[in-house]
Write an enzyme that holds these catalytic residues in place. Structure first.
Site, PDB file in Angstrom:
ATOM      1  N   CYS A 374     -25.774 -18.947  13.334  1.00  0.00           N
ATOM      2  CA  CYS A 374     -27.381 -18.333  13.831  1.00  0.00           C
ATOM      3  C   CYS A 374     -28.100 -19.911  13.089  1.00  0.00           C
ATOM      4  O   CYS A 374     -28.538 -20.499  14.590  1.00  0.00           O
ATOM      5  CB  CYS A 374     -28.386 -17.393  12.490  1.00  0.00           C
ATOM      6  SG  CYS A 374     -26.880 -16.388  11.422  1.00  0.00           S
ATOM      7  N   ARG A 403     -15.595 -17.628   5.723  1.00  0.00           N
ATOM      8  CA  ARG A 403     -16.580 -17.732   4.044  1.00  0.00           C
ATOM      9  C   ARG A 403     -15.253 -17.085   3.208  1.00  0.00           C
ATOM     10  O   ARG A 403     -13.853 -17.648   3.127  1.00  0.00           O
ATOM     11  CB  ARG A 403     -17.280 -16.224   4.528  1.00  0.00           C
ATOM     12  CG  ARG A 403     -18.406 -16.232   5.528  1.00  0.00           C
ATOM     13  CD  ARG A 403     -18.371 -14.768   6.372  1.00  0.00           C
ATOM     14  NE  ARG A 403     -19.775 -14.788   7.470  1.00  0.00           N
ATOM     15  CZ  ARG A 403     -20.341 -13.556   7.723  1.00  0.00           C
ATOM     16  NH1 ARG A 403     -19.243 -12.671   7.682  1.00  0.00           N
ATOM     17  NH2 ARG A 403     -21.173 -14.508   8.630  1.00  0.00           N
ATOM     18  N   GLN A 421     -16.746 -15.268  15.108  1.00  0.00           N
ATOM     19  CA  GLN A 421     -17.466 -14.105  15.791  1.00  0.00           C
ATOM     20  C   GLN A 421     -17.664 -13.562  17.249  1.00  0.00           C
ATOM     21  O   GLN A 421     -17.644 -15.127  17.946  1.00  0.00           O
ATOM     22  CB  GLN A 421     -18.838 -14.413  14.363  1.00  0.00           C
ATOM     23  CG  GLN A 421     -18.502 -14.079  13.099  1.00  0.00           C
ATOM     24  CD  GLN A 421     -20.048 -13.940  12.354  1.00  0.00           C
ATOM     25  OE1 GLN A 421     -20.697 -15.052  13.116  1.00  0.00           O
ATOM     26  NE2 GLN A 421     -20.250 -12.295  12.157  1.00  0.00           N
ATOM     27  N   ASP A 423     -21.021 -13.906  18.588  1.00  0.00           N
ATOM     28  CA  ASP A 423     -22.263 -13.629  18.233  1.00  0.00           C
ATOM     29  C   ASP A 423     -22.699 -14.375  18.668  1.00  0.00           C
ATOM     30  O   ASP A 423     -22.851 -14.852  19.571  1.00  0.00           O
ATOM     31  CB  ASP A 423     -22.127 -15.149  16.820  1.00  0.00           C
ATOM     32  CG  ASP A 423     -22.889 -14.835  15.692  1.00  0.00           C
ATOM     33  OD1 ASP A 423     -23.828 -13.784  16.180  1.00  0.00           O
ATOM     34  OD2 ASP A 423     -22.966 -15.213  14.577  1.00  0.00           O
ATOM     35  N   HIS A 425     -27.302 -14.610  19.591  1.00  0.00           N
ATOM     36  CA  HIS A 425     -29.125 -14.393  19.235  1.00  0.00           C
ATOM     37  C   HIS A 425     -29.218 -14.575  20.349  1.00  0.00           C
ATOM     38  O   HIS A 425     -29.631 -15.678  21.764  1.00  0.00           O
ATOM     39  CB  HIS A 425     -28.863 -15.955  18.337  1.00  0.00           C
ATOM     40  CG  HIS A 425     -28.671 -15.497  16.980  1.00  0.00           C
ATOM     41  ND1 HIS A 425     -27.145 -16.321  16.718  1.00  0.00           N
ATOM     42  CD2 HIS A 425     -28.570 -14.886  15.687  1.00  0.00           C
ATOM     43  CE1 HIS A 425     -26.441 -15.653  16.149  1.00  0.00           C
ATOM     44  NE2 HIS A 425     -27.554 -15.431  14.973  1.00  0.00           N
ATOM     45  N   LYS A 509     -31.497  -2.656  11.842  1.00  0.00           N
ATOM     46  CA  LYS A 509     -30.721  -2.924  12.422  1.00  0.00           C
ATOM     47  C   LYS A 509     -29.968  -1.324  12.569  1.00  0.00           C
ATOM     48  O   LYS A 509     -30.131  -0.662  12.460  1.00  0.00           O
ATOM     49  CB  LYS A 509     -29.574  -3.598  11.548  1.00  0.00           C
ATOM     50  CG  LYS A 509     -28.842  -3.061  11.068  1.00  0.00           C
ATOM     51  CD  LYS A 509     -27.391  -3.364   9.648  1.00  0.00           C
ATOM     52  CE  LYS A 509     -27.355  -2.792   8.031  1.00  0.00           C
ATOM     53  NZ  LYS A 509     -26.444  -3.136   7.922  1.00  0.00           N
ATOM     54  N   HIS A 555     -30.450 -10.601  15.532  1.00  0.00           N
ATOM     55  CA  HIS A 555     -28.498 -11.234  15.884  1.00  0.00           C
ATOM     56  C   HIS A 555     -27.878  -9.372  16.582  1.00  0.00           C
ATOM     57  O   HIS A 555     -27.952  -8.568  16.284  1.00  0.00           O
ATOM     58  CB  HIS A 555     -28.409 -11.260  13.658  1.00  0.00           C
ATOM     59  CG  HIS A 555     -28.987 -11.918  13.710  1.00  0.00           C
ATOM     60  ND1 HIS A 555     -28.470 -12.899  13.183  1.00  0.00           N
ATOM     61  CD2 HIS A 555     -29.826 -11.875  12.449  1.00  0.00           C
ATOM     62  CE1 HIS A 555     -29.095 -14.519  12.043  1.00  0.00           C
ATOM     63  NE2 HIS A 555     -30.384 -13.082  11.948  1.00  0.00           N
TER      64      HIS A 555
HETATM   65 ZN   LIG Z   1     -27.036 -14.654  13.202  1.00  0.00          ZN
END
Ligand SMILES: [Zn+2]
Ligand SMILES: [Zn+2]
Length: 683
Positions: A374, A403, A421, A423, A425, A509, A555
């Site tokens: 992010c 992580r 990910q 991912d 945004h 979410k 996200h």
């Molecule tokens: Zn994010």
């Protein structure tokens, strides 16, 4: 004689003498119901008498002696009354339901009774064992014992046989009440120290509830099914170590686990599912099919993608990148390591610290391995002033994050320390939320369909409106965003479960869990609002009014991570990927060296058409080659010998359909092309 009123589930009221039992009422209704009944649910109707009920039916106030963290008793009062034995006398006006195998909650009572049956059988064979606790669990039951020697698989067989004997004798499960001192005396004489401890701690005086099954007696709140004869479909599964009361340092016990269902068919289905779970384990398949590994030398939770796994990954990623571009996302790349300061701004250095690797010092500055993408995407958004005309900005990255997961929770590809990910945004204006959410959901469903999943569960997580102080964002933010999520799901006709108070502090979410080939749910897609980061980073856009506004931020990840989704795919397909995903789509098997020339021609034709293929030119018998290709779960095997070389054909064998006979090479190539292009998910 006093009369009480019993209200049945259909509203009918029966007047019966005080002390009538549910078993008697079942008998009055129909002999069939009496035969099927397992347990009863009663809910006292009047206030003053309700208190008295607990003394005789006894189920209301006692803490369950069997309470274990993994075991939830169904007999707890749940607003609709509580469960009691069929033989318990009813002493006041109640609403009554008589539960049979049709009622899901009755199964836990059956399983609890099966745990008692296990203890009874163990005591017959091993009279000196010390008893712990024995509750029902999700698929059966367990009982804890202390015994000097370990229970062997042969012991389990004997115990199970003894259980069947005792079940066949249809021994009644009888409830007895006795004063606490008497109960303690009983267990002391019997030298059952753990039970003494339980009675001391949990018994509510004056009378303590016990259940007997033949010679076996247990301090137990119940309820139980009337007799052992109803316990038919069960199997002892395993022995595991367990500490008394689950606390390390306490005496070590042997926990015997059993599976228990109403019918043999249900039990067989459960055992089959267990087998399937083992057969599909992606860690084993990953090794057998040479897809990926975790290397001790490199460290736990870090994935090595081998050539075949890497090929599947490329195909997955290609598909996703093409879709991203087609759906109006921009592809970006952000660094793996960034200043710690950035993570202080984002807040991760504070609330996400537990899951982050420690900082790395470079020229007296602390840097942080990224746990999330992010902030990187935010910096790209912020790199220049944005106009409302540019919104929505959709930044996507197959972004690798690190992580710190504790080594104990690492699991193959599913729980790792480094992963990529898928991912993205989305930065947008309030009036764009609904169409953006709809596009995310549409994308998520495209993922499911393309990769061969048809069943799913959707959850919408909202805040706890009574505690707005625990959340970022205003009530208006929450109402508008949750409303957008809900409206979109409703408009798309997608059933969902609303989870009040389950949202993260920064926004509501939607989670999509998909259901795999053997019915297991997997958390996959998340579409998540964020009312926190835009403010922390001071994100802006210039609106139509010429003023600066804060954009909304979403996200979203579809697969979650490439690693995890690959693991799910391996298990879903049991390693036999559909042909468009398979690392090797067709293996060419020449009958002997004599046909090597033609085999190579076939390979060239397949490669020219863009297929992934491999030649098995080992000097092995055909049967061995077929077996190996089958083990490698290659969708097509093409067998070539003299006949095929002469006719320009291949003899086609399919991994699941078997022998499909000879086909002209060109025809096979064109049908394979069609299968790949349509992304058929047939195995
Ligand atoms: Zn994010
Ligand atoms: Zn019990």
């Amino acid at each position: 004689m006093d009369t009480i009123h019993i209200t049945m589930p259909d509203g009918a009221i029966r007047d019966v003498p005080l002390g009538t039992t549910a078993a008697e009422i079942a008998q009055q209704i129909s002999p069939r119901l009496a035969k099927e009944a397992l347990v009863a649910r009663v809910a006292p109707i009047h206030g003053p008498a309700a208190a008295a009920a607990s003394a005789s039916t006894g189920a209301m106030a006692e803490k369950s002696p069997d309470a274990a963290p993994e075991a939830r008793m169904t007999s707890a009062a749940n607003g609709e009354g509580f469960l009691v034995d069929l033989r318990a006398p009813i002493d006041q006006d109640v609403r009554l339901s008589i539960l049979t195998p049709k009622d899901p909650e009755a199964i836990q009572v059956l399983r609890h009774s099966a745990a008692h049956l296990l203890a009874a059988a163990v005591l017959e064979l091993f009279p000196n064992v010390k008893l712990g606790i024995g509750p029902p669990i999700d698929t059966g039951f367990f009982y804890d014992f202390v015994r000097a020697e370990p229970f062997t698989p042969e012991d389990l067989e004997r115990i199970e046989k003894k259980m069947r004997e005792l079940a066949a004798q249809d021994i009644p499960n009888e409830r007895k009440m006795m004063p606490k001192p008497e109960a303690l005396e009983l267990y002391r004489k019997w030298d059952q120290g753990f039970k003494c401890e339980l009675v001391e701690e949990r018994a509510i005086e004056p009378m303590v509830s016990f259940y007997t099954t033949g010679k076996f007696i247990d301090f137990c709140r119940g309820p139980h099914i009337p007799s052992t004869g109803r316990i038919r479909a069960f199997k002892l599964m395993s022995v595991a170590g367990a500490y008394w009361k689950g606390q390390e340092g306490n005496p070590q016990m042997q926990r015997i686990y059993g599976a228990c269902f109403y019918t043999q068919q249900e039990l067989d289905e459960y055992l089959h599912r267990l087998e399937e779970t083992k057969r599909r384990d992606h860690r084993r398949l990953g090794q057998e099919l040479d897809l990926f590994s975790v290397q001790e030398e490199a460290g736990p939770g870090l994935i090595f993608w081998h050539p075949k796994g890497g090929l599947v990954r490329k195909i997955m990623e290609d598909w996703q990148r093409d879709e991203l571009l087609r759906r109006g996302y921009d592809l970006v790349y952000t660094p793996h390591i960034m200043r710690l300061e950035l993570w202080k701004t984002s807040g991760h250095a504070n609330f996400y610290r537990e899951n982050m690797f420690g900082p790395i010092e470079v020229e007296k500055d602390d840097y942080q391995l990224k746990p999330m993408n992010c902030p990187g995407h935010i910096l790209i958004y912020k790199s220049r002033l944005r106009s409302y005309r540019e919104l929505p900005v959709r930044l996507a990255e197959l972004g690798t994050v690190y992580r710190y997961e504790r080594s104990g929770v690492l699991h193959g590809l599913l729980r790792v320390r480094g992963f990529t990910q898928d991912d993205a945004h989305i930065f947008c204006m309030p009036e764009q939320i609904e169409s953006e959410i709809e596009a995310c959901i549409d994308f998520a469903f495209a993922v499911m369909k393309t990769f061969g999943f048809s069943e799913y569960v959707v959850e919408l997580s909202d805040w706890d409106a009574n505690h707005p102080e625990n959340y970022a964002g205003s009530a208006e933010d929450w109402a508008r965003s949750t409303g957008a999520l809900q409206t979109t799901l409703t408009r798309l006709n997608i059933p969902f479960k609303r989870m009040e108070g389950e949202a993260a502090f920064y926004g509501p979410k939607i989670d999509v869990k998909l259901i795999d080939a053997i019915g297991r749910p997997w958390q996959l897609t998340t579409v998540q609002f964020d009312f926190n980061l835009p403010g922390r980073f001071g994100l802006e856009y210039v609106g139509e009014d010429g003023n600066r506004h804060q954009p909304l931020m979403v996200h979203r990840a579809l697969w979650g991570s490439v690693e995890r989704f690959f693991g799910i795919l391996i298990e879903h397909y049991a390693g036999a990927f559909p042909v468009w995903l398979a690392p090797v789509q067709a293996e060419v098997l020449p009958l002997s060296e004599k046909f090597a020339e033609y085999a190579k021609k076939v390979i060239v034709a397949l490669k020219d058409a863009g297929f992934r293929t491999h030649l098995d030119d080992r000097n092995e018998k055909l049967q061995a080659k077929i077996r190996d290709a089958q083990m490698q779960k290659i969708p097509y095997m093409l067998i070539v010998g003299g006949k095929e070389a002469e006719a320009g054909t291949v003899s086609v064998r399919h991994q699941s359909k078997g022998d499909l006979g000879p086909r002209p090479l060109a025809e096979f190539v064109s049908s394979l092309k069609q299968e790949v292009e349509s992304k058929s998910v047939q195995q």
